[in-house]
Structures are given as structure tokens and as C-alpha cells.
Design an enzyme around this catalytic site. Structure first.
Site, PDB file in Angstrom:
ATOM      1  N   ALA A  21      -2.768  -5.745   8.376  1.00 53.01           N
ATOM      2  CA  ALA A  21      -1.666  -6.275   9.472  1.00 53.01           C
ATOM      3  C   ALA A  21      -2.538  -6.676  10.540  1.00 53.01           C
ATOM      4  O   ALA A  21      -2.408  -7.894  11.021  1.00 53.01           O
ATOM      5  CB  ALA A  21      -0.831  -5.146  10.018  1.00 53.01           C
ATOM      6  N   SER A  47      -4.545   2.677   5.610  1.00 47.28           N
ATOM      7  CA  SER A  47      -3.776   2.728   4.473  1.00 47.28           C
ATOM      8  C   SER A  47      -4.269   1.609   3.372  1.00 47.28           C
ATOM      9  O   SER A  47      -4.183   1.494   2.286  1.00 47.28           O
ATOM     10  CB  SER A  47      -2.393   2.978   4.465  1.00 47.28           C
ATOM     11  OG  SER A  47      -2.052   4.183   5.018  1.00 47.28           O
ATOM     12  N   TRP A  50      -6.276   1.466   0.433  1.00 50.23           N
ATOM     13  CA  TRP A  50      -5.859   2.203  -0.495  1.00 50.23           C
ATOM     14  C   TRP A  50      -4.636   1.932  -1.278  1.00 50.23           C
ATOM     15  O   TRP A  50      -4.062   2.519  -2.188  1.00 50.23           O
ATOM     16  CB  TRP A  50      -5.345   3.574   0.106  1.00 50.23           C
ATOM     17  CG  TRP A  50      -6.684   4.349   0.841  1.00 50.23           C
ATOM     18  CD1 TRP A  50      -7.969   3.935   1.156  1.00 50.23           C
ATOM     19  CD2 TRP A  50      -6.674   5.761   1.088  1.00 50.23           C
ATOM     20  NE1 TRP A  50      -8.496   4.838   1.571  1.00 50.23           N
ATOM     21  CE2 TRP A  50      -7.962   5.972   1.690  1.00 50.23           C
ATOM     22  CE3 TRP A  50      -5.731   6.936   0.906  1.00 50.23           C
ATOM     23  CZ2 TRP A  50      -8.346   7.123   2.043  1.00 50.23           C
ATOM     24  CZ3 TRP A  50      -6.106   8.204   1.294  1.00 50.23           C
ATOM     25  CH2 TRP A  50      -7.580   8.445   1.795  1.00 50.23           C
ATOM     26  N   GLY A  53      -0.351  -0.745  -5.599  1.00 47.35           N
ATOM     27  CA  GLY A  53       0.640  -1.562  -6.411  1.00 47.35           C
ATOM     28  C   GLY A  53       0.544  -3.005  -6.354  1.00 47.35           C
ATOM     29  O   GLY A  53       0.113  -3.671  -7.341  1.00 47.35           O
ATOM     30  N   GLU A 119       8.195  -2.608 -10.285  1.00 53.52           N
ATOM     31  CA  GLU A 119       7.969  -1.446  -9.517  1.00 53.52           C
ATOM     32  C   GLU A 119       9.625  -0.990  -9.324  1.00 53.52           C
ATOM     33  O   GLU A 119      10.489  -1.587  -9.398  1.00 53.52           O
ATOM     34  CB  GLU A 119       7.371  -1.598  -8.286  1.00 53.52           C
ATOM     35  CG  GLU A 119       5.938  -1.526  -8.417  1.00 53.52           C
ATOM     36  CD  GLU A 119       5.160  -1.218  -7.193  1.00 53.52           C
ATOM     37  OE1 GLU A 119       5.423  -1.160  -6.111  1.00 53.52           O
ATOM     38  OE2 GLU A 119       3.972  -1.094  -7.353  1.00 53.52           O
ATOM     39  N   HIS A 238       6.381   9.734  -1.353  1.00 52.12           N
ATOM     40  CA  HIS A 238       6.103   9.150  -2.741  1.00 52.12           C
ATOM     41  C   HIS A 238       6.208  10.283  -3.644  1.00 52.12           C
ATOM     42  O   HIS A 238       5.637  11.396  -3.409  1.00 52.12           O
ATOM     43  CB  HIS A 238       4.627   8.664  -2.701  1.00 52.12           C
ATOM     44  CG  HIS A 238       4.367   7.738  -3.634  1.00 52.12           C
ATOM     45  ND1 HIS A 238       4.456   8.001  -5.152  1.00 52.12           N
ATOM     46  CD2 HIS A 238       4.306   6.495  -3.891  1.00 52.12           C
ATOM     47  CE1 HIS A 238       4.197   7.052  -5.776  1.00 52.12           C
ATOM     48  NE2 HIS A 238       4.107   6.021  -5.037  1.00 52.12           N
ATOM     49  N   ARG A 284      12.826   5.586  -4.644  1.00 52.22           N
ATOM     50  CA  ARG A 284      11.748   6.746  -4.408  1.00 52.22           C
ATOM     51  C   ARG A 284      12.338   7.963  -3.982  1.00 52.22           C
ATOM     52  O   ARG A 284      11.964   9.144  -4.206  1.00 52.22           O
ATOM     53  CB  ARG A 284      10.719   6.281  -3.501  1.00 52.22           C
ATOM     54  CG  ARG A 284       9.671   5.448  -3.829  1.00 52.22           C
ATOM     55  CD  ARG A 284       8.563   5.164  -3.133  1.00 52.22           C
ATOM     56  NE  ARG A 284       7.823   4.285  -3.916  1.00 52.22           N
ATOM     57  CZ  ARG A 284       6.833   3.738  -3.194  1.00 52.22           C
ATOM     58  NH1 ARG A 284       6.323   3.620  -2.342  1.00 52.22           N
ATOM     59  NH2 ARG A 284       5.922   2.895  -4.182  1.00 52.22           N
ATOM     60  N   HIS A 343       4.186   9.489   2.681  1.00 54.11           N
ATOM     61  CA  HIS A 343       3.581   8.199   2.077  1.00 54.11           C
ATOM     62  C   HIS A 343       3.734   6.927   3.263  1.00 54.11           C
ATOM     63  O   HIS A 343       2.870   6.514   3.366  1.00 54.11           O
ATOM     64  CB  HIS A 343       4.532   7.838   0.690  1.00 54.11           C
ATOM     65  CG  HIS A 343       3.524   6.752   0.172  1.00 54.11           C
ATOM     66  ND1 HIS A 343       2.130   6.749  -0.228  1.00 54.11           N
ATOM     67  CD2 HIS A 343       4.180   5.611  -0.299  1.00 54.11           C
ATOM     68  CE1 HIS A 343       2.065   5.598  -0.875  1.00 54.11           C
ATOM     69  NE2 HIS A 343       2.914   4.904  -0.975  1.00 54.11           N
ATOM     70  N   ARG A 378      12.072   2.059   2.175  1.00 57.97           N
ATOM     71  CA  ARG A 378      11.263   1.085   1.902  1.00 57.97           C
ATOM     72  C   ARG A 378      11.454   0.786   0.393  1.00 57.97           C
ATOM     73  O   ARG A 378      11.213   1.561  -0.453  1.00 57.97           O
ATOM     74  CB  ARG A 378       9.927   1.116   2.373  1.00 57.97           C
ATOM     75  CG  ARG A 378       8.952   0.011   1.784  1.00 57.97           C
ATOM     76  CD  ARG A 378       7.649   0.430   2.266  1.00 57.97           C
ATOM     77  NE  ARG A 378       6.951   1.636   1.201  1.00 57.97           N
ATOM     78  CZ  ARG A 378       5.944   1.474   0.742  1.00 57.97           C
ATOM     79  NH1 ARG A 378       5.016   0.384   0.903  1.00 57.97           N
ATOM     80  NH2 ARG A 378       5.391   2.326  -0.126  1.00 57.97           N
ATOM     81  N   LEU A 384       3.076  -4.208   2.822  1.00 57.98           N
ATOM     82  CA  LEU A 384       2.005  -4.938   2.988  1.00 57.98           C
ATOM     83  C   LEU A 384       2.547  -6.339   3.056  1.00 57.98           C
ATOM     84  O   LEU A 384       1.962  -7.080   4.173  1.00 57.98           O
ATOM     85  CB  LEU A 384       0.945  -5.100   1.832  1.00 57.98           C
ATOM     86  CG  LEU A 384       0.060  -3.741   1.447  1.00 57.98           C
ATOM     87  CD1 LEU A 384      -0.484  -4.129  -0.075  1.00 57.98           C
ATOM     88  CD2 LEU A 384      -0.833  -3.501   2.534  1.00 57.98           C
TER      89      LEU A 384
END
Ligand SMILES: Cc1cc2nc3c(=O)[nH]c(=O)nc-3n(C[C@H](O)[C@H](O)[C@H](O)COP(=O)(O)OP(=O)(O)OC[C@H]3O[C@@H](n4cnc5c(N)ncnc54)[C@H](O)[C@@H]3O)c2cc1C
Length: 524
Positions: A21, A47, A50, A53, A119, A238, A284, A343, A378, A384
Site C-alpha cells: 500500500a 505482511s 508474505w 495467494g 480461492e 485464517h 474463512r 490473519h 474479507r 492487496l
């Protein structure tokens, strides 16, 4: 605030945070100048590096922004801001084009088109990715490389921000520390526009997938400066962190379940099929809760990738493969032990459609912001994307307020700094009382711990963390229902009409005071 050793000023923007960001915002602002300040090295920071996905965008055949928006709304469990959802879903493919223009090496199909993966809770494959599970590292490195070669962007790593500077009710800068012991310096960075891109708060929990720098300090700083906070109680857990006792816990990406990996317990039962029609690809929160309950009932839970992925594991998911192998598990031949972990923070500093916070002079972008995109939960790989879309929107909004010109003052050379880690007692209280399943008693106990910590210290970094923790916990105590990422075992129903939470730190304090005024025996 104690003595300032140095003042650094810019007529451009000051961006705190060098994850995706922050870096994307700086690139979009160019040629207007910006200083990007971060704790750790841009490209490896936060993050972002890392992320496994990828990024959700309706670029695949047969997909549409409307379908992406629809899936986002469903995941958000009635609390998404529909106008923001439409805006982000519409702008997604343009931001992917930007990344391609910057050199992001997305995986491609044989015909050169972008390859898209599936996903959970996406009705179609729509996740653009890099080398299977390497999207975050590759995109972060690409953006850092472009920012480094862009003259108007000054990247400063090794600074620890502790407080916002205010003048006449306007945010005008950030106080940051550099160095340790006798070398420690306090620097005031002043700018025409201040942009927080400080990421999430997973590291306030003892079981998390987030890097330890994701501890809600930006959220805490903004709240302590009086900014309005939105939806802080909504934390996503997560479902499949790899449970091998590491801190942070390595992640087994959702894409593995997208490829057909299944969840089984010690008895070998595939328990998700009885819980949701999408089984392992259910939202999730549902999968995380199901795993949590298995574990609470004494079972261990495993992700079985042996059939669905098998020998291609190392090629298709090199990051997860390496994490498993380093823990002595060959995921092509053995099952991976998993457990839920903190997460992603859906809540954050309240933001409007241009990324403005409620404080003049302060903009927010990325995970530290609450734009209304995620609602109560989310949709995978929308975060992202949110950082990119709002990075561009923030840049458009602040550009007119900036002027070109040289930076005044010389910041010290990057140094290591000492920042207090979130205390174990705080992390334990958050996981124990404000985790996957919550109730009034556990939330009040967590508030007790937070208040005790606050009264024993005047260290600003700690107070930023406790402010963030208090906002999450107080809002969770005040929400008498279960919705999305927020599950109350004492209020398991979902209210007919959902409303978003907006509160200040003073409001959270009032909730905490009221909870603590209750005699212990009346608390349940
Ligand atoms: C393991 C994992 C996998 C993920 N996978 C995906 C995925 O596939 N798709 C997806 O969309 N999302 C994914 N997410 C979520 C996503 O990665 C984050 O939401 C996103 O990267 C946040 O970006 P950001 O730029 O807002 O913050 P970050 O990337 O976290 O960056 C925060 C920055 O702020 C700096 N900072 C913070 N506090 C201070 C301070 N006090 N002083 C100085 N600097 C400070 C940090 O040093 C860092 O530079 C994943 C998250 C994790 C943890």
C-alpha cells in the site's frame, strides 16, 4: 513528547509503511515527492511480502466486476459499503495493469493471458498470482525496485514511528525513533500530507500468521490522535496456519484447498462436508470455527494435500513446501497439521472514498484503513487489491496539496532500533479472549489485562498497541451478535439488520470502564 533531535521536512507527502500500500501510493504520487518511512526494508516489509495467494481481479474469461462485487458483498455478511465494493471491483483490472507496467511477473497461460486461480467464496477463478504462492514477495520486490529508481521517492528504513504530530487540529507529521541506547534519536518528520500505510495487528495475538511488526501501531497512533475507528472487532482468523509451534505461524494458503486439499481430524473424518455445502471452500470464518471446535474437542486437524497436489507440491507451492520441509513435514507424502491464526484486520482507521481519515491532514491506505470494502469478513485476496485501489485514490486526492522541492533536514542513517514487542500477557489475552470464539467474560478479562498494562507504562509504542487492542476488544464486547469474523458464543445469532461500528478511543475507554465497573460475579 520528549526532546526532538532532528527535524526533517518535505513539501511532499510522508508515507508511513513500505508494504504494497505504501509503495504503490508513493509510485502513484510521482513525480510529486514523498518520503516513505518504515521499520523494515522496503520490498521485504510488512505482511505484503508474505502474501501467498495473490490479488483478486475479474480478469479471467467469463468473469465480471459485478460478480467480484457480489462475492465481496456476500463474504462481508451485510456490513460492506456497496459503493466502495463496486468502486474497488471496477478498478481492479486497471490496478493489475499498473502492476504489469511496473514489471510484476504474474503467472501466465500458454496464450500469454494472465493465469487466474480460485480461492474460497469466489464464484470463479480470479486470483492473479506469481509462481504459485509467491505473489507478495514478487510484487513487493517489484514495487521497491521501481520506488528505489524513482528520484522523487525517498525510502527510509529503520525508523520506528511512535506518535502523530498535530498542529491546530491538523496532522502535520510523525515522531519516529532511530537507533538504540546512547545512539537513540527522536526525529520529527513534517509534511504537507501524512499517509498511514502501517498494515494490520495480527501480532497482538499469540497465534498469528502476521510478521511481528504488524501490531496495530498505526491504528493506535491515529486513535490516540482522536481519529475515528471503524469495525475494529472484525478480525479474520485464517483457518490453516501450519501448527508446528512457530511464531509467527507459517501459512498454508487457501489455494491448496482451491486445488482440492481436504481437512481431516485425528479420526480421519472430513468434517467440513457436514458443515457447509462448499466444504473446505466455505467462507474463512466458518472453516476457522470448525477447526477451532475440533481442536477444542481434543482432535488435531490436518490439511491433506497428498492426492490433490502430491508430487507437484514443490513446483506449485514452493513457499508452503519450504515451510513444511523446514518443520520436517513432506506435504507431498504427509498431512500438514493446521490451526486457525489471527490473519487480517477488516477494521481500521475509518476512511472515506478518497482515503481521508476523520483527522485533517491524515490519509490512510491498506490494511490499517477501514474503507467499508470488507464488512464483517474479507473475501480472500481482496486486501492487496484494496491497498492498490486506495493507494491510487489517495494519491489523486493529495497530489494537489503537495509541491515539488528538496527535503529539508538530514535524517540519520538507517539504524537498528529497539521497539518493545507486544507483551506476552497481551498476546495471550487477545488469543484467549478475543479470538475465534468470544464471550463477555473472556472479553472483559482481556480488557482487564489491557488496562493493567496501560497503567504500568508510559512507553508510546506500548500505548499504541494497547489502544489498538482495546478498540478491538471493546467493540467486540459491545456487539451483541455473531457476524462474519466476529463470533460470540453468548450471542450466536445474527441481528436482522447489521450496522457498522464507528468509535473513538474515548468511546472504547467508556465501554472498558463500564465493563470493569461490573462486579466480577455479575459479569457473565
Ligand atoms: C501470510 C500472509 C498471507 C497473505 N496472503 C494474502 C493474499 O494472498 N492476498 C491478499 O490480498 N492478501 C493477503 N494477505 C494480507 C495482505 O498481505 C495484507 O493485508 C497486506 O499486505 C497489507 O499491506 P499494507 O501495505 O497495508 O501493510 P504491510 O505490508 O503490513 O506493511 C506495513 C508497513 O508499515 C510499517 N510499519 C508499521 N508500523 C510501523 C511503525 N510504528 N514505525 C515504522 N514503520 C511501521 C512496516 O514496517 C511495513 O513497512 C496475507 C497476509 C499474510 C500475513
Amino acid at each position: 513528547m520528549t526532546r526532538v533531535d532532528n527535524i526533517v521536512e518535505t513539501d511532499g507527502a510522508l508515507i508511513l509503511g513500505a508494504g504494497i500500500a505504501g509503495l504503490f501510493t508513493a509510485l502513484k504520487l510521482a513525480p510529486m515527492p514523498s518520503i516513505v518511512l518504515a521499520g523494515t526494508r522496503p520490498g521485504l516489509s510488512g505482511s505484503s511480502a508474505w502474501a501467498q495467494g495473490g490479488i483478486a481481479a475479474s480478469v479471467g474469461e467469463g468473469d465480471s466486476w459485478q460478480s467480484h462485487a457480489h462475492d465481496t458483498m456476500v463474504a462481508g455478511a451485510g456490513l460492506c459499503d456497496a459503493a466502495i465494493v463496486d468502486l474497488v471491483a471496477k478498478l481492479a483490472s486497471a490496478r493489475i495493469d499498473d502492476l504489469v507496467g511496473y514489471g510484476a511477473p504474474f503467472d501466465r497461460n500458454g496464450d500469454g493471458s494472465l493465469a487466474v486461480g480460485r480461492e474460497a467464496a469466489h464464484s470463479l477463478p480470479r486470483i492473479v498470482h506469481v509462481k504459485g504462492d509467491g505473489a507478495g514477495a514478487a510484487i513487493s520486490a517489484t514495487l521497491a525496485a521501481r520506488a528505489t529508481e524513482t528520484n522523487c521517492i525517498t525510502l527510509l528504513e529503520g525508523f520506528h514511528a511512535i506518535e502523530l504530530a498535530m498542529e491546530n487540529g491538523r496532522v502535520t507529521g510523525i515522531f519516529a525513533r532511530s537507533g538504540i541506547g546512547a545512539d537513540a534519536r527522536l526525529i520529527l518528520f513534517r509534511a504537507r500530507a501524512v499517509i498511514l500505510a502501517t498494515g494490520g495487528l495480527g501480532a497482538l495475538y499469540s497465534v498469528t500468521t502476521n510478521p511481528l511488526e504488524s501490531r496495530g501501531e498505526g491504528l493506535g497512533m491515529a486513535a490516540r490522535a482522536g481519529a475515528l475507528i471503524a469495525d475494529p472487532e472484525f478480525v479474520q482468523f485464517h483457518p490453516t496456519a501450519i501448527a508446528v509451534g512457530r511464531d509467527p505461524a507459517p501459512l498454508a494458503t487457501e489455494a491448496l484447498r482451491g486445488e482440492g486439499a481436504s481437512l481431516v481430524n485425528t479420526r480421519g473424518e472430513r468434517f467440513m462436508t457436514a458443515i457447509h455445502s462448499d466444504a473446505e471452500l466455505a467462507p474463512r470464518d466458518i472453516v476457522a470455527r470448525a477447526i477451532h471446535r475440533q481442536i477444542m474437542s481434543g482432535q488435531k486437524v490436518y490439511l491433506d494435500c497428498r492426492q490433490a497436489i502430491g508430487a507437484s507440491f514443490a513446483d506449485h507451492f514452493p513457499t508452503v513446501f519450504a515451510a513444511c520441509m523446514s518443520a520436517g513435514i513432506d506435504p507431498a507424502r504427509e498431512m500438514i497439521p493446521v490451526a486457525p491464526a489471527a490473519h487480517y484486520h477488516m477494521g481500521g482507521i475509518a476512511s472515506d472514498a478518497k482515503g481521508r481519515s476523520s483527522r485533517p491532514g491524515l490519509w490512510v491506505v491498506g490494511e490499517c484503513a477501514a474503507t467499508g470494502l470488507h464488512g464483517a469478513n474479507r473475501l480472500a485476496s481482496n486486501s492487496l487489491l484494496e491497498g492498490l485501489v486506495f493507494g491510487a485514490l489517495v494519491a489523486d486526492d493529495v497530489r494537489g496539496q503537495l509541491a515539488a522541492g528538496a527535503m529539508r533536514g538530514t535524517p540519520p542513517a538507517p539504524q537498528r532500533f529497539a521497539s518493545p514487542a507486544p507483551p506476552h500477557v497481551l498476546r495471550g489475552a487477545m488469543t484467549g479472549g478475543v479470538g475465534v470464539e468470544r464471550d463477555a467474560d473472556g472479553l472483559r478479562t482481556a480488557l482487564d489485562v489491557i488496562t493493567r498494562l496501560e497503567t504500568t507504562s508510559s512507553e508510546p509504542a506500548l500505548l499504541n498497541m494497547t489502544a489498538a487492542a482495546k478498540l478491538v476488544t471493546a467493540a467486540a464486547l459491545a456487539r451483541h451478535e455473531s457476524r462474519g469474523g466476529h463470533w460470540r458464543s453468548d450471542f450466536p445469532q445474527t441481528a436482522a439488520t447489521g450496522t457498522r461500528t464507528f468509535l473513538t478511543l474515548a468511546d472504547a475507554q467508556a465501554i472498558a470502564d463500564e465493563a470493569q465497573a461490573l462486579p466480577r460475579r455479575a459479569r457473565k
